[in-house]
Write an enzyme that holds these catalytic residues in place. Structure first.
Site: not given
Length: 345
Positions: A150, A157, A210, A223, A339
């Protein structure tokens, strides 16, 4: 199928979430299919199936049932192929899907895939990115360099978004979740400009901020994204696309090793995200939802033995007519057990 499907409105996008192979009568027939995401027991290349874009990804096993998410529009649709990707557009929205096969290291291939996708949608004038799904095999496993897949994916990305920052300065709602086969499946929805508003959660640090402990590059998503109706772009009517949401406060995982508390915290995060106070803080006067308005819900559960607990909490919180599908796959942090994503209309 939920009774809350907005088929009477038909101004924008809506979806059906149905079992694979469901009888034709179970699937809403109004509107035109823009794209399909098949969440099933094996992956396949993105393709045009009966002249409709189809992304097939490996998300189910003996513990959960295969489902298909069918995105629809009220407008006529044109479909096509762009390199390895397939797409459909209706003049207001585009659906784009592509598969990247297994790689020893994903960074450069993910960057190229994303740059191709962003260039494609920009050139066709769909400059409001709305909703992205990143379905990643072995999401918390190491690549051949020892970096978590990830985190490897997030580098590529982020580099692509940085290259297109002048054209796409804001990030859309997205989900990054594990699958059960190697490779990466990416699909997204975008719209013509002026209708998308991207939201953050007052309880959480924006993912793109983050700290470095979560990887060399932060995850690139908002979000949630609110997509205003086609016929009323200045109003508070539309659809709210909720990103994959987990038990994170600030940037910290909370309730480690307790799936019930993680599920409840996740639902509280969604409640704060979709509520009227948060929408007004983002300039959306007249809009606002409750967690009970969430529909087209996908729930990702890391460990199969936790499925009954998560199912019980979700189904006791959400109305009986809510479309909910469950998946037994890894989440983007090893300490996250669940999730949840969905749409409010």
């Amino acid at each position: 199928m939920s009774n809350r499907q907005p088929e009477a409105r038909l101004e924008g996008l809506w979806s059906d979430l149905v079992p694979v192979g469901a009888p034709e009568g179970l699937v809403a027939s109004r509107g035109t299919v823009l794209g399909r995401i098949r969440l099933t027991d094996a992956p396949a290349e993105a393709t045009l199936d009966d002249a409709t874009p189809l992304l097939t990804t490996h998300m189910t096993n003996e513990h959960v049932r295969p489902v298909e998410e069918i995105w629809r529009t009220a407008l006529p649709v044109r479909t096509g192929v762009a390199g390895d990707a397939v797409f459909a557009e209706d003049g207001e929205h585009v659906f784009y899907a592509v598969r990247l096969g297994p790689q020893p290291v994903y960074r450069s291939q993910v960057r190229e895939l994303y740059e191709n996708a962003l260039r494609f949608t920009w050139e066709r004038g769909y400059t409001d990115l709305v909703r992205m799904w990143n379905l990643i095999g072995g999401i918390t496993s190491p690549n051949t360099d020892g970096l978590e897949i990830y985190r490897d994916f997030c580098i590529g990305r982020a580099e692509a978004f940085a290259a297109f920052a002048d054209r796409f300065p804001q990030l859309p709602a997205a989900t990054g979740i594990g699958t059960l086969s190697p490779g990466v499946d990416v699909c997204f929805l975008a719209a013509k400009p002026g209708r998308a508003v991207h939201l953050e959660n007052p309880r959480q640090t924006p993912a793109y901020k983050y700290p470095s402990q979560y990887g060399p590059k932060s995850p690139s998503f908002a979000r949630a994204t609110f997509l205003k109706d086609v016929g009323a772009p200045g109003s508070g009517t539309g659809s709210l696309f909720v990103s994959g949401t987990a038990s994170i406060l600030g940037d910290d995982t909370v309730h480690v090793d307790n799936v019930a508390l993680q599920t409840e915290e996740t639902l509280r995060n969604i409640e704060a995200l979709v509520g009227g106070d948060n929408l007004r803080a983002h300039g959306l006067d007249g809009a606002g939802y409750d967690v009970k308005d969430l529909d087209q819900v996908k729930v990702y559960v890391r460990d199969a033995e936790h499925l009954p607990v998560v199912r019980n909490i979700c189904e006791s919180t959400l109305p009986a007519d809510t479309d909910i599908s469950y998946f037994n796959v890894a989440v983007c942090r090893p300490d996250l057990l669940v999730e949840i994503e969905g749409v409010c209309r």
